[in-house]
Design a protein around this motif. Sequence first.
Motif, short mmCIF file in Angstrom:
data_model
loop_
_atom_site.label_atom_id
_atom_site.label_comp_id
_atom_site.label_asym_id
_atom_site.label_seq_id
_atom_site.Cartn_x
_atom_site.Cartn_y
_atom_site.Cartn_z
N LYS A 40 0.83 -1.21 0.00
CA LYS A 40 0.00 0.00 0.00
C LYS A 40 0.87 1.26 0.00
CE LYS A 40 -4.19 -1.55 -0.06
NZ LYS A 40 -5.05 -1.31 -1.20
N MET A 41 1.96 1.24 0.75
CA MET A 41 2.88 2.39 0.75
C MET A 41 3.41 2.65 -0.65
SD MET A 41 5.09 1.75 4.24
CE MET A 41 6.29 3.03 3.86
N ILE A 42 3.81 1.60 -1.32
CA ILE A 42 4.36 1.73 -2.67
C ILE A 42 3.29 2.23 -3.63
CG2 ILE A 42 5.30 0.41 -4.62
CD1 ILE A 42 6.55 -1.44 -2.33
N GLU A 43 2.10 1.66 -3.51
CA GLU A 43 0.98 2.07 -4.37
C GLU A 43 0.67 3.56 -4.18
OE1 GLU A 43 -3.74 1.26 -4.06
OE2 GLU A 43 -2.48 -0.54 -4.11
N LYS A 44 0.59 4.00 -2.94
CA LYS A 44 0.28 5.40 -2.64
C LYS A 44 1.40 6.33 -3.11
CE LYS A 44 -3.73 4.93 -0.77
NZ LYS A 44 -4.92 5.45 -1.43
N ALA A 45 2.63 5.90 -2.96
CA ALA A 45 3.76 6.71 -3.43
C ALA A 45 3.68 6.91 -4.94
CB ALA A 45 5.08 6.06 -3.04
N LYS A 46 3.40 5.84 -5.65
CA LYS A 46 3.30 5.94 -7.12
C LYS A 46 2.13 6.83 -7.53
CE LYS A 46 5.73 1.71 -8.24
NZ LYS A 46 5.67 0.37 -8.83
N GLU A 47 1.00 6.69 -6.83
CA GLU A 47 -0.16 7.55 -7.13
C GLU A 47 0.17 9.02 -6.92
OE1 GLU A 47 -3.38 6.17 -4.66
OE2 GLU A 47 -3.59 4.30 -5.79
N ALA A 48 1.02 9.31 -5.95
CA ALA A 48 1.38 10.69 -5.63
C ALA A 48 2.63 11.15 -6.39
CB ALA A 48 1.61 10.83 -4.13
N ASP A 49 3.10 10.36 -7.34
CA ASP A 49 4.30 10.67 -8.11
C ASP A 49 5.54 10.85 -7.23
OD1 ASP A 49 3.16 10.49 -10.65
OD2 ASP A 49 2.43 12.56 -10.55
N ILE A 50 5.61 10.09 -6.16
CA ILE A 50 6.79 10.08 -5.30
C ILE A 50 7.74 9.03 -5.85
CG2 ILE A 50 7.66 9.57 -2.99
CD1 ILE A 50 4.92 10.58 -1.95
N PRO A 51 8.99 9.38 -6.10
CA PRO A 51 9.93 8.40 -6.65
C PRO A 51 10.05 7.17 -5.75
CG PRO A 51 10.89 10.60 -6.71
CD PRO A 51 9.62 10.69 -5.90
N VAL A 52 10.07 6.01 -6.37
CA VAL A 52 10.21 4.73 -5.66
C VAL A 52 11.55 4.13 -6.07
CG1 VAL A 52 9.28 2.41 -5.35
CG2 VAL A 52 7.73 4.36 -5.57
N GLU A 81 23.18 7.76 -2.73
CA GLU A 81 22.87 7.41 -4.12
C GLU A 81 21.39 7.60 -4.43
OE1 GLU A 81 24.29 3.55 -5.31
OE2 GLU A 81 26.15 3.83 -4.20
N ILE A 82 20.55 7.25 -3.47
CA ILE A 82 19.10 7.42 -3.65
C ILE A 82 18.75 8.90 -3.74
CG2 ILE A 82 16.85 7.09 -2.54
CD1 ILE A 82 18.12 4.47 -1.34
N LEU A 83 19.34 9.71 -2.88
CA LEU A 83 19.06 11.15 -2.91
C LEU A 83 19.51 11.77 -4.23
CD1 LEU A 83 19.99 12.10 0.76
CD2 LEU A 83 17.70 11.89 -0.24
N ILE A 84 20.61 11.30 -4.77
CA ILE A 84 21.06 11.77 -6.09
C ILE A 84 20.06 11.34 -7.16
CG2 ILE A 84 22.84 11.46 -7.86
CD1 ILE A 84 24.87 11.28 -5.47
N PHE A 85 19.59 10.11 -7.07
CA PHE A 85 18.58 9.60 -8.01
C PHE A 85 17.32 10.46 -7.94
CE2 PHE A 85 14.63 7.02 -8.05
CZ PHE A 85 14.59 6.69 -9.40
N ILE A 86 16.84 10.73 -6.73
CA ILE A 86 15.63 11.54 -6.57
C ILE A 86 15.85 12.95 -7.08
CG2 ILE A 86 14.11 12.59 -4.84
CD1 ILE A 86 14.43 9.92 -3.26
N GLY A 87 17.04 13.51 -6.83
CA GLY A 87 17.35 14.84 -7.35
C GLY A 87 17.29 14.89 -8.86
N SER A 88 17.78 13.85 -9.51
CA SER A 88 17.75 13.83 -10.98
C SER A 88 16.32 13.66 -11.49
CB SER A 88 18.65 12.73 -11.54
OG SER A 88 18.14 11.45 -11.23
N VAL A 89 15.52 12.88 -10.78
CA VAL A 89 14.10 12.72 -11.15
C VAL A 89 13.39 14.05 -10.99
CG1 VAL A 89 11.92 11.63 -10.48
CG2 VAL A 89 13.99 10.25 -10.66
N ASP A 90 13.63 14.73 -9.87
CA ASP A 90 13.00 16.03 -9.63
C ASP A 90 13.37 17.04 -10.71
OD1 ASP A 90 11.69 15.19 -7.37
OD2 ASP A 90 13.10 16.10 -5.97
N LYS A 91 14.64 17.06 -11.11
CA LYS A 91 15.07 18.01 -12.14
C LYS A 91 14.40 17.71 -13.47
CE LYS A 91 19.53 19.22 -10.23
NZ LYS A 91 20.97 19.07 -10.31
#
Length: 99
Positions: A40-52, A81-91
Amino acid sequence: MQDKDKNRKGIRHAAALQYSPETDAAPKVVATGKGIVAEKMIEKAKEADIPVYQNTELAQTLSALGIGDQIPPEVYDVVAEILIFIGSVDKSYGQDYED
């Protein structure tokens, strides 16, 4: 951060982190779940466009921590590494809306 990969027992783990460099010494765990809760956490994150970001071992390690706990130093490199990944997704996400 969440993980939908299954571990050896077939149980999914998920963990969500929060990090504010201005106020936090290290990222902290804001949610964890196993099994259906993790799904459910993963599903909700994806629905909210939160990087997984999927990493079974890390999800299991973080799931063992308490809510509000800072991540342990032994996982700093992986979380960085995850924070760098999320930063690139955000950009790239922001560029889609600037055009």
